[in-house]
Write a protein that holds these residues in place. Structure first.
Motif: not given
Length: 458
Positions: A106-111, A139-142
């Motif tokens: 779910a965070s792939r684009p931002a990562y 984990q930090q974003a969620t």
């Protein structure tokens, strides 16, 4: 604490599929006893996670049993990679994420915006949580409130060392296994760590082969261990399998470490041939040196391919080769040299005998291993560690495919023995049994057809 090297070393060996506590007699270089349990993923809570309390009970109960039956003089630790514990002074802040969970996607684009390039980390982009940096980022974003309470990020071997000793440390073999967190050529943290503000969360780096401390009083009380029992810093499991061989001078040589993953590493090899699109990377050995590596989920695939293992007869092998019965990659998506292709059989596998099916799967693993060795560099010889060392067809086929000598280790697990050597006292390891190459009419053509088909689909 005595300066003498411990003789009876208990190795906590947590693989992705099974967890073990193995007692090694360091003087004889032999296993005394092993206790094991499945390493099951807990599916409730915030996300799928490791059953750390179940594992902790198993570890303590096993240490108590081994101490009572034999005596323990030291404890060493090795675990699978792609796993970290986010802790503070009270314990875990968030559950230890199962790296096969798809949450980090779910965070792939931002990562991708902060992730360093392959040239810096020699760490390829991998699915789900197989890049540890992607896990921590997600984990930090969620869970920002929980993450704000984290004071330490501990790689998995060092988490267990911390629970045993109360001392926090970082260590390069776990930081350097496709995490995106480490730059092997610089021998330092990657730019991702500073960019994300994580550097203060990583404790001081300690060598894998160092005594971190002694067991805590409550651990000693529960297990019957002496209060002066030393505990090593710990090591990533694939790198543990390398430890017995790091004293060898005849580099380059390749080690195939088998378990849930089949990891091919070439000591003294060149990282120039690595291909980030084909799941090849650099590991970092116990001395901090880059080790070109390629891998696939061989143990997992073999379990999917062979419901009932039967030792293949000569007729089974001949029939598979003559009828061109092939398993084609990949049966675990997203990893390995053919991670973008979907696996399948050239025939209906339900029509095969158990022996023929086992033979075809063994040849498949040999062909996949040879592909991996083409990426990380083929050494002058290959040492096979773990369960595949007992698969004579695999070893013989790999000998034919590679054209170099194959040596099958006699150790039931190279990881536990390697981890025991973190206390020192090791010398150049015995190579193990020499396996002659497979001599079957038609096998060269069989292998060539497999390669052409597999590569055409990639």
């Amino acid at each position: 604490m005595s300066n003498a090297l411990p003789r009876h070393i208990a190795v906590i060996d947590i693989g992705k599929t099974n967890a073990k506590v193995v007692l090694i007699d360091a003087e004889r270089g032999a296993q005394i006893e092993a206790l094991s349990r499945p390493n099951e993923v807990v599916r409730d809570g915030l996300y799928p996670h490791a059953d750390v309390e179940g594992l902790w009970d198993f570890i303590l109960n096993s240490l108590a049993a081994l101490q009572g039956a034999h005596r323990i003089d030291g404890i060493s630790i090795t675990t699978h990679g792609a796993t970290a514990a986010l802790v503070n002074e009270t314990g875990l802040v968030l559950p230890v994420l199962d790296y096969e969970h798809a949450g980090p996607e779910a965070s792939r684009p931002a990562y991708a915006q902060v992730r360093p390039g392959f040239a810096e980390t020699l760490s390829p982009p991998l699915p789900n949580g197989l890049n540890l940096g992607a896990q921590i980022f997600w984990q930090q974003a969620t869970f920002p409130a929980e993450f704000a309470a984290v004071t330490r990020i501990l790689a998995y071997p060092q988490y267990w060392a911390w629970r045993l000793t109360g001392i926090a440390a970082s260590e390069v073999t776990s930081l350097g296994c496709h995490t995106d967190l480490w730059s092997p050529e610089k021998n330092d943290f990657s730019s991702l760590v500073a960019r994300s503000g994580w550097r203060p969360l990583f404790p001081k780096i300690r060598p894998a082969a160092s005594v971190l401390g002694t067991v805590l009083p409550d651990v000693a009380a529960r297990t019957g261990l002496g209060a002066d029992i030393p505990v090593t810093c710990g090591i990533h499991d694939s790198n543990a399998s390398l430890v017995p061989h790091l004293a060898r001078k005849d580099t380059p040589f390749s080690v195939v470490s088998a378990g849930t993953w089949t990891i091919c590493m070439t000591v003294g090899g060149d990282t120039a041939g690595l291909d980030e699109a084909r799941d090849s990377l650099s590991n970092v050995d116990a001395h901090g040196r880059p080790v070109p590596t390629a891998r696939f989920m061989g143990g997992r695939e073999f379990d999917l391919l062979v419901p009932r293992i039967v030792e293949p007869s000569l007729d089974d092998i001949a029939a598979v080769i003559a009828a061109d019965v092939r398993a084609l990659p990949s049966f675990v998506p997203g990893v390995g040299p053919f991670g973008v292709t979907r696996g399948g059989w050239s025939v209906d596998p339900d029509g095969l005998s158990d022996g023929a099916r086992t033979a075809a799967a063994s040849l498949y693993l040999a062909l996949m291993t040879r592909e991996c060795l083409g990426l990380c560099g083929l050494g002058r010889m290959i040492i096979v560690e773990g369960p595949l060392a007992r698969n004579r067809l695999f070893c013989a086929a790999l000998g034919r495919l590679s054209g170099v000598p194959i040596h099958a280790s006699g150790d039931s697990t190279g990881t536990s023995m390697g981890a025991s050597l973190l206390f020192g006292g090791g010398s150049e390891a015995a190579l193990g049994e020499s396996i002659p190459p497979l001599e079957y009419a038609g096998f060269d053509d069989y292998a060539a057809k497999w390669r052409d088909r597999a590569r055409s689909q990639n």
